[in-house]
Write a protein that holds these residues in place. Structure first.
Motif, PDB file in Angstrom:
ATOM      1  N   ASP A 100     -37.140-104.738  14.460  1.00 57.02           N
ATOM      2  CA  ASP A 100     -35.716-104.917  14.171  1.00 57.02           C
ATOM      3  C   ASP A 100     -34.963-103.758  14.813  1.00 57.02           C
ATOM      4  O   ASP A 100     -35.460-102.630  14.863  1.00 57.02           O
ATOM      5  CB  ASP A 100     -35.459-104.938  12.663  1.00 57.02           C
ATOM      6  N   ASP A 153     -35.383-114.261   2.250  1.00 60.20           N
ATOM      7  CA  ASP A 153     -35.594-112.820   2.062  1.00 60.20           C
ATOM      8  C   ASP A 153     -35.754-112.454   0.584  1.00 60.20           C
ATOM      9  O   ASP A 153     -35.434-111.341   0.170  1.00 60.20           O
ATOM     10  CB  ASP A 153     -34.422-112.022   2.687  1.00 60.20           C
ATOM     11  N   TYR A 168     -41.378-100.034   5.488  1.00 55.18           N
ATOM     12  CA  TYR A 168     -41.681-100.603   6.813  1.00 55.18           C
ATOM     13  C   TYR A 168     -42.123 -99.458   7.725  1.00 55.18           C
ATOM     14  O   TYR A 168     -42.030 -98.283   7.356  1.00 55.18           O
ATOM     15  CB  TYR A 168     -40.441-101.309   7.391  1.00 55.18           C
ATOM     16  N   TRP A 219     -42.012-110.653   4.593  1.00 54.71           N
ATOM     17  CA  TRP A 219     -42.035-109.460   5.444  1.00 54.71           C
ATOM     18  C   TRP A 219     -42.798-108.363   4.714  1.00 54.71           C
ATOM     19  O   TRP A 219     -42.615-108.159   3.511  1.00 54.71           O
ATOM     20  CB  TRP A 219     -40.611-108.999   5.738  1.00 54.71           C
ATOM     21  N   TRP A 275     -42.865-107.858  14.552  1.00 51.41           N
ATOM     22  CA  TRP A 275     -41.486-107.847  15.046  1.00 51.41           C
ATOM     23  C   TRP A 275     -40.932-106.430  15.024  1.00 51.41           C
ATOM     24  O   TRP A 275     -41.428-105.565  14.305  1.00 51.41           O
ATOM     25  CB  TRP A 275     -40.588-108.767  14.189  1.00 51.41           C
ATOM     26  N   SER A 282     -31.043-107.555   3.600  1.00 52.18           N
ATOM     27  CA  SER A 282     -31.125-107.012   2.243  1.00 52.18           C
ATOM     28  C   SER A 282     -32.369-106.138   2.100  1.00 52.18           C
ATOM     29  O   SER A 282     -33.357-106.322   2.832  1.00 52.18           O
ATOM     30  CB  SER A 282     -31.119-108.143   1.203  1.00 52.18           C
ATOM     31  N   TYR A 309     -32.996-102.991   2.934  1.00 59.21           N
ATOM     32  CA  TYR A 309     -33.428-102.502   4.240  1.00 59.21           C
ATOM     33  C   TYR A 309     -32.833-101.149   4.614  1.00 59.21           C
ATOM     34  O   TYR A 309     -32.744-100.825   5.794  1.00 59.21           O
ATOM     35  CB  TYR A 309     -33.075-103.558   5.299  1.00 59.21           C
ATOM     36  N   ASP A 338     -41.074-105.730   2.269  1.00 61.43           N
ATOM     37  CA  ASP A 338     -40.477-106.313   1.054  1.00 61.43           C
ATOM     38  C   ASP A 338     -41.544-106.482  -0.021  1.00 61.43           C
ATOM     39  O   ASP A 338     -41.285-106.286  -1.216  1.00 61.43           O
ATOM     40  CB  ASP A 338     -39.804-107.651   1.373  1.00 61.43           C
ATOM     41  N   THR A 389     -33.482-108.909  15.048  1.00 62.30           N
ATOM     42  CA  THR A 389     -34.874-108.775  15.487  1.00 62.30           C
ATOM     43  C   THR A 389     -34.930-108.997  17.009  1.00 62.30           C
ATOM     44  O   THR A 389     -34.045-109.642  17.585  1.00 62.30           O
ATOM     45  CB  THR A 389     -35.728-109.816  14.739  1.00 62.30           C
TER      46      THR A 389
HETATM   47  C1  N2P Z   1     -35.769-106.846   5.103  1.00 62.19           C
HETATM   48  C2  N2P Z   1     -36.468-107.787   5.974  1.00 62.19           C
HETATM   49  C3  N2P Z   1     -36.430-107.396   7.379  1.00 62.19           C
HETATM   50  C4  N2P Z   1     -37.564-107.902   8.105  1.00 62.19           C
HETATM   51  N1  N2P Z   1     -35.633-107.355   3.788  1.00 62.19           N
HETATM   52  C5  N2P Z   1     -37.340-109.046   8.992  1.00 62.19           C
HETATM   53  N2  N2P Z   1     -37.278-108.745  10.326  1.00 62.19           N
END
Ligand code: N2P
Length: 357
Positions: free
Chosen positions: A263, A218, A299, A235, A261, A43, A45, A238, A90
């Motif tokens: 993704d 999340d 991100y 995260w 991490w 979500s 993302y 977020d 991930t």
């Molecule tokens: C998106 C979270 C993704 C990060 N809401 C976790 N890997």
């Protein structure tokens, strides 16, 4: 036997967890619908315009649904792919899914934009040669907090365990990450397979359980934004997403270090529209599209060309909590597939939850 009892107790307990699951159902498609792409992503993302731009460019229809954790994704696919074309696991889950034969090999001829990725994200430890995955976004786990409630800046995981935040902490519903950051805090390896060390992390959390308000799938950022909690282990992006609307919110990578991490975009085994999924991967690797996503979700982009061309907003590019400088980065650690020791983490998590019951 102990494990069965714990699982049973957890099953009873989970009915009372006050946060609902964020995943939404896949809209079924018939195989005759060739230009359809079934995307299953975390979500919050993606930039919505990216979906419409792809649909227009390829005259395609995207069915987009979301999940809240790697564990939810894994559970949906373990018994067989129900019809997804593209998923966003991930790195450590890419390792697991490759081992279990759950991913399709990528045809690199359809993904020439792989060359736009920074070298660091090519040939990564979880997927040598990028045979099954392409980096999508990367980030960290850290603490989101409301500075009005904390009364000042936070720089350490110690804040999480301060009794003054009794019942005010949301923990992200990710057992490897939460136990991993406690292990880092205790000076241990977040990928340890030593039962005694895993037990030590679990015991530490159990002793501090008074602070835990909820395990948030999340959704910690929303609880923080709504004032339901003062601190949320979440995260990075977020939290940055909700910070845009609330100047009292902050995000910190604690000084002891944390989990980092990557993704990835990957195609689950037996995906009905593999080639279109590869086109989508290639599309997201275009510098402009990759930047559009990162600028929206806050991100970090793994796309070297997007960074070089200055397509990432100045404020994100210069934010050390999004693109950590070397002295911060060196204290970040990746989670790895730890094979048979996974069950030790599962049990520790179950015992923690039962202790809260
Ligand atoms: C998106 C979270 C993704 C990060 N809401 C976790 N890997």
């Amino acid at each position: 036997m102990k494990r069965i009892i714990l699982l049973f107790l957890l099953f009873l307990f989970s009915a009372f967890i006050p946060v609902s699951c964020a995943s939404s159902p896949l809209i079924p498609v018939t195989p005759s619908e060739e230009n359809v792409l079934n995307i299953f992503n975390w979500s919050d993302y993606i930039a919505p315009e990216v979906i419409t731009a792809f649909e227009e460019k390829y005259n395609a229809k995207i069915n987009y649904s979301t999940y809240d954790s790697n564990e939810s994704l894994f559970a949906k696919l373990r018994g067989g792919n129900p019809g997804y074309d593209l998923i966003v696991p991930t790195g450590d889950y890419v390792e697991i899914m490759i081992k279990l034969g759950m991913l399709e090999k990528l045809n690199h001829d359809n993904i020439p934009n792989l060359k736009n990725l920074d070298d660091k994200f090519l040939d990564y430890f979880f997927d040598p040669g990028n045979q099954y995955s392409a980096a999508y976004q990367w980030g960290t786990a850290g603490i989101g907090y409301n500075i009005k409630e904390t009364g000042g800046e936070i720089d350490s995981w110690t804040a999480l365990f301060d009794p003054k935040f009794k019942n005010q902490v949301a923990l992200v519903e990710d057992l490897r990450v939460v136990l991993g950051l406690v292990l880092i805090y205790l000076g241990e390896d977040p990928n340890t397979t030593d039962p005694a060390v895993i037990e030590k992390a679990k015991d530490y959390l159990v002793r501090q359980k008074e602070v835990i308000s909820v395990f948030a799938p999340d959704t910690g950022q929303t609880l923080l934004e709504q004032g339901e909690v003062d601190l949320a282990v979440e995260w990075s992006g977020d939290i940055f997403q909700v910070m845009m609307d609330n100047p009292d919110l902050r995000y910190v990578i604690p000084k002891e270090g944390s989990i980092v991490w990557v993704d990835t975009l990957a195609i689950p085994k037996n995906a009905p529209h593999k080639e279109l999924a590869e086109k989508f991967i290639n599309f997201t690797l275009e510098p402009e599209i990759s930047a559009q996503i990162s600028n929206y979700v806050a991100y970090a982009t793994p796309n070297k060309v997007a960074l070089e061309q200055g397509l990432i907003t100045e404020s994100d590019r210069n934010n050390p909590a999004i693109y950590p400088p070397p002295e911060v980065y060196e204290r970040l650690q990746y989670l790895h597939d730890i094979g048979e020791a996974t069950i030790l983490y599962d049990d520790a998590w179950t015992e923690l939850k039962v202790s809260l019951w």
